[in-house]
Scaffold this active site. Structure first.
Site: not given
Ligand code: NDP
Length: 316
Positions: A142-143, A139
């Protein structure tokens, strides 16, 4: 272990992506008093995406989390009972159907709408486990933040891979896009954007076979033209390794009771969300190996709620 049945509902919706929420909007407006369990990723896959540019009605685009929040607000407005919790088992031999939530609470449901979506695939390399949370991710949104001004690699050649690579290119200094074929599978518009982004380097006909690094990912081993007699093992220095190689439908819980295809997608009667059990419907990515779009998921959620309403009228 024995459970006591403590609740009976007319329409139980499992999952909270576009399909689940749309089913909840339609079912609540049809007075079915639907109960929706959100599952482990409330809002579904769109909550981990960036800009959604192709959902009709949003000419300027909208962020995934914002779109899903709007879906939820709309379902709540009409009285859908949206709950935190995950379905841990089902018994579709009994009718009403029995659904167990978080291993403890049982619910009897006259109709069930399965909208559990799909989950990101990994390559299956032992190193993906070894470096989980230490440079391996599925992701980018997300990261990605952790990789500002660093070098990362994205594996895959579809729209997701291109989207992730483009997102990361705005943070990282260099993004390798590792594609196993000599071409991208993504839509033309995404291909063009990727090719026109100077800090995305396309590595066609490369397969990632391993990772290395002391404290976390410091590089990846790639094989150029896998299977060919002249295949060559090369390494690239990277700080982050992102997977974008498709998804697996979240249908395992239901496979004992419902027909699934070779990839595990729930089979539905052509052109409908009907499964082979009366009163059980499947909507969205869990039953859709072909389109997998937010708008098609929402459409099938609507169809599932209408089918549930008609089924309940018929069995009255
Ligand atoms: P896709 O199935 O479209 O693409 C998966 C990619 O991963 C392919 O390039 C595939 O390679 C590659 N791949 C699969 N397994 C491996 C492996 N073991 N090793 C290396 N590469 C592998 O999945 P996506 O998630 O990209 O997209 C799913 C659907 O969602 C599509 O219909 C897509 O159009 C849609 N989508 C649309 C978006 C948008 O419009 N904004 C954004 C994201 C997704 P190969 O080509 O060789 O099979």
């Amino acid at each position: 272990m024995s459970y006591s049945t403590n609740e009976k509902v007319r329409c139980l919706i499992i999952g909270s992506g576009p399909a689940g929420y749309t089913a909840a909007i339609y079912a609540s407006r049809a007075n079915l008093s639907p109960v929706l369990y959100e599952g482990i990723q409330p809002g579904g896959q769109l909550t981990i995406t960036t800009e959604v540019e192709n959902f009709p009605g949003h000419p300027g685009g909208i962020s995934g989390p914002e779109l899903m929040n709007d879906f939820k607000k709309q379902a709540t407005r009409f009285g859908a009972d949206i709950r935190m919790g995950t379905v841990t088992s089902v018994d579709f031999d009994k009718n009403p159907y029995i659904i167990t939530i978080d291993g403890e609470k049982e619910i009897e449901a006259d109709t069930v709408i399965i909208a559990t979506g799909a989950t990101a695939n990994y390559l299956g390399l032992p190193d993906e486990q070894k470096y989980a949370g230490m440079g391996v991710s599925a992701c980018a949104t997300c990261d990605g933040f952790f990789y500002r001004k660093k070098t990362v690699a994205v594996v895959g050649g579809g729209d997701t891979a291109c989207e992730e690579a483009l997102y990361l290119s705005s943070l990282a200094s260099l993004v390798y896009l590792i594609v196993r074929k000599p071409c991208l599978r993504a839509s033309k518009v995404m291909q063009k954007r990727v090719k026109e982004t100077p800090n995305i380097k396309l590595l066609f006909e490369h397969n990632a076979v391993g990772l290395f690094g002391e404290q976390g990912v410091e590089g990846a081993w790639l094989i150029k033209r896998k299977g060919e007699p002249d295949e060559e093992k090369v390494s690239i220095a990277i700080d982050g390794f992102f997977l974008a190689i498709g998804h697996t439908p979240n249908a395992e819980l239901f496979a004992k009771w419902l027909s699934t295809d070779a990839k595990g997608y729930i089979k539905t009667h052509p052109g409908t969300p009907r499964t082979d059990k009366p009163g059980i419907f499947a909507a969205g990515d869990v039953a859709d190996p072909h389109y997998r779009q937010a708008v098609t998921a929402a459409g099938s959620g609507c169809m599932a709620a209408i089918e549930a309403e008609r089924y309940l009228l018929d069995i009255k």
